[in-house]
Design a protein around this motif. Structure first.
Motif, PDB file in Angstrom:
ATOM      1  N   ASP A  30      47.033  39.341  41.903  1.00 28.92           N
ATOM      2  CA  ASP A  30      46.343  40.386  42.674  1.00 28.92           C
ATOM      3  C   ASP A  30      44.869  40.050  42.860  1.00 28.92           C
ATOM      4  O   ASP A  30      44.295  40.281  43.939  1.00 28.92           O
ATOM      5  N   ILE A  31      44.223  39.504  41.820  1.00 25.97           N
ATOM      6  CA  ILE A  31      42.810  39.132  41.944  1.00 25.97           C
ATOM      7  C   ILE A  31      42.641  38.004  42.960  1.00 25.97           C
ATOM      8  O   ILE A  31      41.724  38.033  43.807  1.00 25.97           O
ATOM      9  N   THR A  32      43.525  37.017  42.906  1.00 27.26           N
ATOM     10  CA  THR A  32      43.442  35.897  43.856  1.00 27.26           C
ATOM     11  C   THR A  32      43.665  36.371  45.288  1.00 27.26           C
ATOM     12  O   THR A  32      42.964  35.929  46.219  1.00 27.26           O
ATOM     13  N   ALA A  33      44.617  37.267  45.493  1.00 26.78           N
ATOM     14  CA  ALA A  33      44.868  37.805  46.839  1.00 26.78           C
ATOM     15  C   ALA A  33      43.661  38.590  47.343  1.00 26.78           C
ATOM     16  O   ALA A  33      43.293  38.500  48.520  1.00 26.78           O
ATOM     17  N   ASN A  87      46.759  47.551  41.398  1.00 22.33           N
ATOM     18  CA  ASN A  87      47.844  46.819  40.739  1.00 22.33           C
ATOM     19  C   ASN A  87      47.299  45.895  39.646  1.00 22.33           C
ATOM     20  O   ASN A  87      47.919  45.732  38.587  1.00 22.33           O
ATOM     21  N   ALA A  88      46.143  45.298  39.895  1.00 23.52           N
ATOM     22  CA  ALA A  88      45.524  44.441  38.874  1.00 23.52           C
ATOM     23  C   ALA A  88      45.133  45.270  37.650  1.00 23.52           C
ATOM     24  O   ALA A  88      45.285  44.806  36.507  1.00 23.52           O
ATOM     25  N   ALA A 113      50.683  38.739  36.992  1.00 24.06           N
ATOM     26  CA  ALA A 113      50.487  39.719  38.066  1.00 24.06           C
ATOM     27  C   ALA A 113      49.003  40.026  38.262  1.00 24.06           C
ATOM     28  O   ALA A 113      48.527  40.196  39.397  1.00 24.06           O
ATOM     29  N   PHE A 114      48.250  40.080  37.155  1.00 22.92           N
ATOM     30  CA  PHE A 114      46.818  40.368  37.248  1.00 22.92           C
ATOM     31  C   PHE A 114      46.103  39.278  38.051  1.00 22.92           C
ATOM     32  O   PHE A 114      45.330  39.568  38.978  1.00 22.92           O
ATOM     33  N   LEU A 127      49.137  46.529  31.091  1.00 21.38           N
ATOM     34  CA  LEU A 127      50.444  46.056  30.630  1.00 21.38           C
ATOM     35  C   LEU A 127      50.397  44.630  30.083  1.00 21.38           C
ATOM     36  O   LEU A 127      51.435  44.094  29.682  1.00 21.38           O
ATOM     37  N   ARG A 128      49.211  44.034  30.073  1.00 19.97           N
ATOM     38  CA  ARG A 128      49.035  42.657  29.599  1.00 19.97           C
ATOM     39  C   ARG A 128      49.865  41.651  30.421  1.00 19.97           C
ATOM     40  O   ARG A 128      50.340  40.641  29.902  1.00 19.97           O
TER      41      ARG A 128
END
Length: 347
Positions: free
Chosen positions: A287-290, A271-272, A283-284, A278-279
């Motif tokens: 997902d990275i933090t999760a 997803n990231a 959301a990026f 999609l810039r």
């Protein structure tokens, strides 16, 4: 009385007058003057003869020079006529060469116009593709490479009507050079590497279970009996390990749950990657933090592979994605306008 007087007068008239004597110096001067006059006259005569001789020589020389000049004039006339004839021939050849050159120029113009039309169509496709890739993938370097290649192609064509196209390309190139660069390919490569390495990350429940993590080190000062005892003691310590776990429920994580946990992390990283394309910066980062939270909570953070993965994810968290990318509409408009003009001018 009268007759006597008359006879005396007649006799007196017939008688000779008395002679007078001339002075001697006057006579000498008269002779000198006469001789000087004669000498001057002789000198003048000689001078006149010499002058006549010189004049006759000059006249002869002038006549000869006039004859030579006439001969030279005749030769020059002949040469001039020959030159005029040659000039006429050269003019004819030059006119023929000009006609051939004009014909060749027309043929070359026709060929280059056709080549220019083909090149403009190809350039338009390249610009459209570069613009799409720039907006979708944000790859500024690829767009710059494409624009530079197009500029070199236009330089080889060297047609005046394409100057406006090159100017538009130069403006877009300068704009792209001043645009902040997002290394989409590099970030994508890092995400793919993390996705491939999820299976190799050790879970917290598996920490220390691998004997390779703590291999036995022999002491060179011990004898064989001491070495054997130390090795047995090391193996015995590997059987029983005491660890402190702040979350005891993690010990009860089953292999099936571990499988779904790894798949969930892969989905987060996928997803990231989609958010990167999609810039979508929010959301990026989410997902990275999760993913970082999952690694710190369920995996052994002291393991080198896990620690390296967390460091890479921390670097990706600071990645700026919300960058306004320029479009290539100016270059596309200039190319399409030049193509339309060339099609209308085509004979």
């Amino acid at each position: 009385m009268n007759q006597d007087n008359a006879s005396n007068t007649f006799s007196a008239a017939l008688s000779q007058p008395p002679r007078r004597s001339l002075p001697q110096p006057a006579l000498i001067l008269a002779l000198v003057a006469l001789l000087a006059s004669g000498g001057a006259w002789l000198y003048q005569q000689n001078a006149m003869e010499t002058l006549k001789l010189d004049l006759s020589r000059e006249l002869a020389s002038n006549n000869k020079l006039q004859q030579e000049l006439r001969a030279q004039a005749v030769a020059q006339n002949q040469t001039q006529q020959q030159l005029l004839a040659r000039l006429t021939v050269q003019e004819g050849k030059q006119a023929e060469a000009l006609a051939r050159q004009e014909s060749l120029n027309n043929m070359y113009d026709t060929l280059t116009r056709g080549e220019a039309l083909h090149s403009l169509a190809e350039i338009e496709q390249m610009l459209s593709f570069a613009s799409q890739q720039l907006q979708i993938a944000g790859d500024v370097n690829s767009a710059l490479t494409a624009l530079n290649n197009i500029d070199q192609q236009l330089l080889r064509l060297n047609r005046p009507e394409l100057i406006s196209v090159r100017q538009a390309l130069t403006q877009d190139i300068n704009t792209l050079k001043s645009t902040p660069y997002v290394d989409v390919i590099g970030v994508t490569a890092k995400l793919n590497s993390l996705i491939d390495g999820v299976e190799r990350l050790p879970l917290l429940v598996d920490a220390g279970h691998n004997p390779k993590d703590n291999p036995f080190k022999a002491n060179p000062n011990h004898n064989s009996v001491q070495q054997f005892g130390a090795e047995v003691w090391h193996e015995f310590k590997q059987l029983i390990q005491i660890r402190r776990i702040d979350q005891p429920d993690l010990i009860l994580l089953s292999p099936e749950q571990g499988f779904f946990l790894r798949e969930n992390i892969k989905l987060r990283l996928l997803n990231a990657r989609s958010a990167l394309l999609l810039r979508n910066e929010a959301a990026f980062r989410a997902d990275i933090t999760a993913t970082v939270r999952y690694l710190q909570q369920f995996f052994d953070a002291k393991a080198p592979t896990t620690d390296n993965a967390i460091k890479v994810l921390r670097q990706l968290e600071t990645q700026q994605l919300a960058i306004t990318l320029p479009d290539l509409s100016a270059s596309l408009t200039a190319v399409r306008s030049a193509r339309t003009t060339a099609e209308r001018a085509k004979p």
